[in-house]
Scaffold this motif. Structure first.
Motif: not given
Ligand code: AMP
Ligand code: GLY
Length: 433
Positions: A1-2, A23-25, A28-29, A313-319
């Motif tokens: 993801m860019k 983690p999701s960032f 996903s490189n 603590k949870s995935d900030f990007l996903q938020l």
């Protein structure tokens, strides 16, 4: 993801840090870019030489380079409609549209919205430049102190607390006739002064559902013991102890403020997505804590973000993605059981005139578990890190044991950093102790 982060202050550094640690960032490189960058941002994102308020250039750059997600940090590009333009291009973006961002960019809009939604806030009257004489007459019959607020964005300077008729007249003259804040101040609000203590509460929302991040307290005045001029914020801590923020207060903030605001914004066809910053005054009424809105902001707070984001603590990007894709209801927010304290190191003279270009030393000595968020730094020709703003660094320490432990850790590390004429408050978090 860019991903592109718009803005280059301490808040944006904290946003970038939150994305990098998602983690999701990582899985996903992901690739991270930021507009202009800073000596801090450049170590975790690729700088792009476009100003944060250059809406057309940001849109062009994001489209040409196939960005997947744009995160807008400051209020100015939001108020200029950056989100609307990116939406038109089909690019996902975190933040409210121009009409929703008026919750911050027009105090008159915000106050009227609150009034029609029944949201607790100070009693007020609005005036246009043409109603200057009416305003003076109103000031004649008012009780003091009062608060005079420029309608538009005034870089945090458009709010003046006045304690007499004479000072109020002088303030209005400066604002409306001499245009001290340009056109931002020709229309204005006069409101009742609220007593109590202040809290910053961030709701991340997709317009319908929302999650509330840990509450924080900013330290707005330049001097120890909350003295001297107002600044953008000289330090923050989070979470706020129970004596200031308990379950019952949290419920009131949700039911009386956040939910009616989101509902009203939808009703007005200005659905609000992004971070709704609730600047609150908590007043004690018959032994009960009652929240009143001092202001809404259409973005994360600075320096509150530098204390709050490291607690997630949870995935900030996903938020942030959940806010943009109407999926907050499926996001499970998790918070570290820790205390965070951020101390801002500023350039002497701030919030008035200050110098830039001063070489910063000691950053390499900072403890590995302490975070140095860069508010105003850049590189000189010899690659030295130098100051480039009034607020320069935000040093955030975390502790699993207590706020006082986090405070001590933060100050131990602040003392390792030096530049000519550096200044910081010595009492961040003192309200807890
Ligand atoms: P604002 O830019 O609206 O956040 O205002 C700056 C600061 O002025 C706030 O953080 C408060 O400390 C103070 N302030 C604004 N409105 C009021 C009010 N109605 N009563 C008391 N203090 C206020
Ligand atoms: N720290 C105050 C603000 O971000 O508006």
């Amino acid at each position: 993801m860019k991903i592109l982060i718009v803005g280059n202050g301490g808040r944006e550094h904290a946003l970038a840090w939150g994305i990098r640690n998602s983690p999701s960032f990582k899985n996903s490189n992901g690739e991270l870019f930021s507009t202009i960058g800073s000596a801090g941002l450049n170590s975790i994102s690729t700088p792009v030489n476009i100003k944060a308020d250059n809406v057309s250039a940001i849109c062009e750059f994001s489209k040409e380079n196939n960005f997947d997600f744009v995160i807008v940090g400051p209020e100015l590009p939001l108020s200029l409609g950056l989100v609307d333009e990116l939406n038109k291009l089909g690019i996902m973006v975190f933040g409210p549209t121009k009409s929703a961002a008026e919750i911050e960019s027009s105090k008159i809009f915000a106050k009227e919205m609150m009034k029609s939604a029944g949201i607790p806030t100070a009693e007020f009257r609005k005036f246009t430049a043409r109603e200057f004489d009416d305003a003076i007459n109103y000031l004649k019959i008012s009780q003091y102190p009062l608060v005079i607020k420029a309608d538009g964005l005034a870089a945090g300077k458009g709010v003046v607390i006045v304690d007499s008729f004479a000072v109020a007249c002088k303030t209005l003259e400066d604002m409306v006739i001499n245009k001290a804040f340009g056109n931002a101040g020709v229309n204005f609000v006069i409101e009742q002064f609220l007593n109590g203590y202040e809290l910053s509460v961030f709701a991340i929302t997709d317009g319908s559902d929302y999650v509330v991040l840990p509450p924080s307290q900013d330290h707005k005045r330049i001097g120890d013991g909350d003295t001297g001029k107002n600044t953008g914020g000289m330090g923050a801590y989070s979470p706020v102890p129970e004596k200031f923020y308990d379950k019952s207060l949290e419920e009131k903030i949700k039911l009386k403020i956040i939910e009616p605001a989101l509902k009203q914004m939808k009703l007005l066809n200005r659905e609000y997505k992004g971070c709704l910053y609730c600047g609150l005054m908590i007043s004690e009424c018959n032994g009960e804590k009652e929240p009143y809105v001092v202001e809404f902001n259409c973005r994360f707070g600075d320096p509150e973000s530098q204390a709050v984001i490291p607690l997630i603590k949870s995935d900030f990007l996903q938020l942030l993605l959940a806010s943009s894709t109407d999926n907050i209801r499926n996001y499970k927010l998790e918070i570290h059981n820790k205390f965070a304290v951020c101390v801002i190191i500023a350039s002497g003279g701030y919030p008035d005139k200050y110098q830039t270009g001063k070489k910063i030393t000691g950053l390499e000595k900072i403890s590995p578990d302490v975070l140095a968020f860069h508010s105003g730094t850049t590189f000189d020709d010899n690659n030295n890190i130098i100051t480039s703003g009034g607020r320069v660094l935000g040093i955030t320490a975390l502790s699993e044991t207590s706020v006082s432990d986090a405070i001590n850790k933060a100050y131990e590390n602040v003392s390792l950093i030096n530049f000519e004429n550096c200044y910081y408050r010595k009492d961040i978090g003192y309200r807890v102790l």
